[in-house]
Design a protein around this motif. Structure first.
Motif, PDB file in Angstrom:
ATOM      1  N   GLU A   1      51.461  34.051   1.021  1.00  0.00           N
ATOM      2  CA  GLU A   1      50.987  34.172   2.392  1.00  0.00           C
ATOM      3  C   GLU A   1      50.731  32.798   2.996  1.00  0.00           C
ATOM      4  O   GLU A   1      50.199  31.899   2.331  1.00  0.00           O
ATOM      5  N   TYR A   2      51.125  32.634   4.254  1.00  0.00           N
ATOM      6  CA  TYR A   2      50.813  31.430   5.026  1.00  0.00           C
ATOM      7  C   TYR A   2      49.975  31.859   6.232  1.00  0.00           C
ATOM      8  O   TYR A   2      50.255  32.889   6.866  1.00  0.00           O
ATOM      9  N   ARG A   3      48.947  31.066   6.531  1.00  0.00           N
ATOM     10  CA  ARG A   3      48.109  31.348   7.688  1.00  0.00           C
ATOM     11  C   ARG A   3      47.790  30.045   8.401  1.00  0.00           C
ATOM     12  O   ARG A   3      47.472  29.039   7.761  1.00  0.00           O
ATOM     13  N   ALA A   4      47.842  30.082   9.717  1.00  0.00           N
ATOM     14  CA  ALA A   4      47.383  28.974  10.543  1.00  0.00           C
ATOM     15  C   ALA A   4      45.998  29.339  11.057  1.00  0.00           C
ATOM     16  O   ALA A   4      45.826  30.359  11.739  1.00  0.00           O
ATOM     17  N   VAL A   5      44.990  28.547  10.699  1.00  0.00           N
ATOM     18  CA  VAL A   5      43.591  28.875  10.966  1.00  0.00           C
ATOM     19  C   VAL A   5      42.980  27.819  11.882  1.00  0.00           C
ATOM     20  O   VAL A   5      43.166  26.610  11.657  1.00  0.00           O
ATOM     21  N   ARG A   6      42.262  28.291  12.898  1.00  0.00           N
ATOM     22  CA  ARG A   6      41.526  27.398  13.803  1.00  0.00           C
ATOM     23  C   ARG A   6      40.132  27.981  14.020  1.00  0.00           C
ATOM     24  O   ARG A   6      39.992  29.144  14.421  1.00  0.00           O
ATOM     25  N   ASP A   7      39.131  27.167  13.745  1.00  0.00           N
ATOM     26  CA  ASP A   7      37.734  27.604  13.884  1.00  0.00           C
ATOM     27  C   ASP A   7      37.469  28.897  13.118  1.00  0.00           C
ATOM     28  O   ASP A   7      36.762  29.800  13.588  1.00  0.00           O
ATOM     29  N   GLY A   8      38.064  29.004  11.927  1.00  0.00           N
ATOM     30  CA  GLY A   8      37.837  30.167  11.092  1.00  0.00           C
ATOM     31  C   GLY A   8      38.624  31.396  11.476  1.00  0.00           C
ATOM     32  O   GLY A   8      38.522  32.425  10.807  1.00  0.00           O
ATOM     33  N   GLU A   9      39.416  31.324  12.539  1.00  0.00           N
ATOM     34  CA  GLU A   9      40.198  32.455  12.999  1.00  0.00           C
ATOM     35  C   GLU A   9      41.681  32.215  12.726  1.00  0.00           C
ATOM     36  O   GLU A   9      42.190  31.106  12.921  1.00  0.00           O
ATOM     37  N   THR A  10      42.378  33.268  12.257  1.00  0.00           N
ATOM     38  CA  THR A  10      43.814  33.170  11.991  1.00  0.00           C
ATOM     39  C   THR A  10      44.588  33.359  13.290  1.00  0.00           C
ATOM     40  O   THR A  10      44.450  34.386  13.963  1.00  0.00           O
ATOM     41  N   ILE A  11      45.437  32.339  13.640  1.00  0.00           N
ATOM     42  CA  ILE A  11      46.240  32.433  14.867  1.00  0.00           C
ATOM     43  C   ILE A  11      47.717  32.721  14.551  1.00  0.00           C
ATOM     44  O   ILE A  11      48.487  33.059  15.448  1.00  0.00           O
ATOM     45  N   TRP A  12      48.079  32.593  13.274  1.00  0.00           N
ATOM     46  CA  TRP A  12      49.462  32.891  12.869  1.00  0.00           C
ATOM     47  C   TRP A  12      49.465  33.174  11.384  1.00  0.00           C
ATOM     48  O   TRP A  12      48.673  32.593  10.622  1.00  0.00           O
TER      49      TRP A  12
ATOM     50  N   THR B   1      48.512  30.875   0.216  1.00  0.00           N
ATOM     51  CA  THR B   1      47.804  31.619  -0.827  1.00  0.00           C
ATOM     52  C   THR B   1      48.791  32.527  -1.543  1.00  0.00           C
ATOM     53  O   THR B   1      49.589  33.215  -0.893  1.00  0.00           O
ATOM     54  N   ILE B   2      48.726  32.498  -2.875  1.00  0.00           N
ATOM     55  CA  ILE B   2      49.494  33.456  -3.673  1.00  0.00           C
ATOM     56  C   ILE B   2      48.588  34.652  -3.933  1.00  0.00           C
ATOM     57  O   ILE B   2      47.486  34.506  -4.466  1.00  0.00           O
ATOM     58  N   VAL B   3      49.044  35.837  -3.561  1.00  0.00           N
ATOM     59  CA  VAL B   3      48.228  37.058  -3.669  1.00  0.00           C
ATOM     60  C   VAL B   3      48.826  37.961  -4.736  1.00  0.00           C
ATOM     61  O   VAL B   3      50.027  38.254  -4.718  1.00  0.00           O
TER      62      VAL B   3
ATOM     63  N   VAL C   1      42.936  43.184  -6.466  1.00  0.00           N
ATOM     64  CA  VAL C   1      43.514  42.087  -5.699  1.00  0.00           C
ATOM     65  C   VAL C   1      42.911  40.777  -6.187  1.00  0.00           C
ATOM     66  O   VAL C   1      41.681  40.650  -6.270  1.00  0.00           O
ATOM     67  N   ALA C   2      43.773  39.822  -6.517  1.00  0.00           N
ATOM     68  CA  ALA C   2      43.334  38.478  -6.902  1.00  0.00           C
ATOM     69  C   ALA C   2      44.103  37.471  -6.051  1.00  0.00           C
ATOM     70  O   ALA C   2      45.298  37.643  -5.811  1.00  0.00           O
ATOM     71  N   LYS C   3      43.417  36.428  -5.594  1.00  0.00           N
ATOM     72  CA  LYS C   3      44.045  35.428  -4.723  1.00  0.00           C
ATOM     73  C   LYS C   3      43.998  34.049  -5.357  1.00  0.00           C
ATOM     74  O   LYS C   3      42.981  33.654  -5.950  1.00  0.00           O
TER      75      LYS C   3
ATOM     76  N   GLU D   1      46.574  21.650  -5.928  1.00  0.00           N
ATOM     77  CA  GLU D   1      45.598  22.358  -6.758  1.00  0.00           C
ATOM     78  C   GLU D   1      45.939  23.840  -6.738  1.00  0.00           C
ATOM     79  O   GLU D   1      46.203  24.420  -5.690  1.00  0.00           O
ATOM     80  N   LEU D   2      45.910  24.443  -7.914  1.00  0.00           N
ATOM     81  CA  LEU D   2      46.148  25.881  -8.064  1.00  0.00           C
ATOM     82  C   LEU D   2      45.322  26.362  -9.250  1.00  0.00           C
ATOM     83  O   LEU D   2      45.664  26.118 -10.405  1.00  0.00           O
ATOM     84  N   ASP D   3      44.209  27.021  -8.943  1.00  0.00           N
ATOM     85  CA  ASP D   3      43.259  27.430  -9.985  1.00  0.00           C
ATOM     86  C   ASP D   3      43.488  28.877 -10.396  1.00  0.00           C
ATOM     87  O   ASP D   3      43.939  29.698  -9.598  1.00  0.00           O
ATOM     88  N   PRO D   4      43.179  29.202 -11.664  1.00  0.00           N
ATOM     89  CA  PRO D   4      43.275  30.600 -12.107  1.00  0.00           C
ATOM     90  C   PRO D   4      42.310  31.488 -11.306  1.00  0.00           C
ATOM     91  O   PRO D   4      41.273  31.040 -10.815  1.00  0.00           O
ATOM     92  N   ALA D   5      42.652  32.738 -11.178  1.00  0.00           N
ATOM     93  CA  ALA D   5      41.799  33.716 -10.491  1.00  0.00           C
ATOM     94  C   ALA D   5      41.723  34.983 -11.330  1.00  0.00           C
ATOM     95  O   ALA D   5      42.571  35.225 -12.197  1.00  0.00           O
ATOM     96  N   SER D   6      40.702  35.777 -11.070  1.00  0.00           N
ATOM     97  CA  SER D   6      40.535  37.043 -11.794  1.00  0.00           C
ATOM     98  C   SER D   6      39.947  38.079 -10.846  1.00  0.00           C
ATOM     99  O   SER D   6      39.370  37.740  -9.804  1.00  0.00           O
TER     100      SER D   6
END
Length: 359
Positions: A121-132, A180-182, A197-199, A210-215
């Protein structure tokens, strides 16, 4: 004397009540005591039940992961083919491809089916809001057998970094582009079904990423209503048994009073003691002289005599030998007692037929 005036009248009134209504009092107190003790015993020995909800059939579904990157031929730091695992950062030039290995397990049961998928997933974020935003699936390898359920995917982080820079250029850096890899894991067990769901956020900074493990995990249960015995209400049991004991003791005391003779004279004597105790703080014990020459006035009751003493700021004198009360004001003696004995002994002359008011 003031303390006794609070306690003694109550006890004397109880005795008066027993003399007047003896067997009724004994019966009521005895029945009350037996009932309270019976209720206390029942409450303590046969507690009730309550309906509670228990969570049963617990199963915990878990997804755990491991992140690694294989060093390529361009590295000056590691030999080609070296696998770097769970590092705080990876160099884009040395390890451009990152691999995520995910493992899935369920406690107290087994999977009926597991269908893990990865997406980028790709997201364009401005002021905490996703615009794309944009999302695309990532190829994965799923391994499922009796002992192991796992999924593996490899992502070209160099390509991800290039796309991030391109989208930031498209937005003229008006927004921050994030990747983000989901991992989504729809599952079914022998009892439950759901989706984990893990991100895995991908953070690119110049020549490193940087790419950290998730659970992810969730515990599923089934609510079941059951009835179970409640603990005895100890304070209530104590109160009931105490009331029952007091009732029986009161019934026994009432019986002792009742079985004796209850004449009108005894009741009158009891009334006199009650009245004496009520006004004890205004009464002093003493002796009356017999050679006085004051005028003698007889009052009907002790209440009037005490009021007279209060108005005169004096005290009532009680003569035990004559069993009489008196208040002396100047040349007049006001008294309460048996006229035949008191007047003949004091010899104060003619007894007035009414109380004279002082001028």
């Amino acid at each position: 004397m003031a303390d006794w005036s609070r306690v003694l009248p109550g006890a004397l009134k109880c005795k008066r009540f027993c003399l007047r209504h003896g067997w009724t009092a004994v019966t009521v107190l005895a029945v009350f005591g037996v009932v309270m003790i019976g209720l206390g015993a029942y409450t303590g020995l046969a507690p009730g039940t309550e309906t509670v909800t228990e969570q049963r059939g617990a199963q915990t579904i878990t997804a755990e992961s491991n992140v690694s990157a294989v060093v390529g031929p361009k590295s000056a730091l590691w030999a080609e083919g070296t696998r770097l695992e769970n590092r705080p950062a990876y160099l884009l030039r040395d390890s451009p491809n990152a691999t995520i290995d995910a493992r899935f397990r369920v406690s107290n049961g087994e999977f009926s089916s597991v269908d893990p998928t990865f997406r980028l997933e790709y997201r364009a974020v401005r002021d905490g809001e996703t615009i794309w935003s944009e999302s695309s699936p990532v190829n994965a390898t799923v391994e499922q057998n009796a002992d192991r359920v796992a999924a593996t995917t490899t992502v070209n982080v160099s390509a991800v970094a290039e796309k991030i820079r391109a989208r930031e250029a498209d937005t003229r850096k008006a927004a921050s582009v994030r990747a983000t890899i989901v991992l989504e894991v729809p599952y079914e067990t022998d009892r439950y079904d759901g989706t984990l769901v893990a991100k895995f956020p991908v953070s690119v900074d110049g020549t490193a990423y940087e790419l950290d493990p998730a659970s992810a995990s969730e515990t599923r249960t089934t609510p079941v209503q059951i009835e179970r015995p409640t603990e005895p209400n100890v304070p209530l049991v104590v109160v009931l048994l105490t009331l029952g004991t007091l009732g029986l003791l009161g019934g026994g005391a009432a019986y002792r009073v009742t079985r004796g003779p209850s004449s009108e004279a005894a009741l009158l004597e009891l009334e006199r003691r009650i009245e004496h105790a009520r006004y004890a703080e205004w009464i002093s014990v003493g002796e009356f002289p017999t050679d006085l020459s004051q005028e003698l006035v007889r009052l009907e009751n002790l209440d009037d005599l005490v009021n007279l003493a209060v108005d005169a700021n004096g005290r009532v004198i009680y003569d035990r030998e004559r069993d009489a009360y008196a208040v002396i004001r100047r040349d007049i003696v006001y008294y309460v007692g048996d006229r035949a004995e008191v007047v003949s002994e004091w010899q104060f002359g003619k007894v007035p037929t009414q109380v004279e008011n002082e001028s």
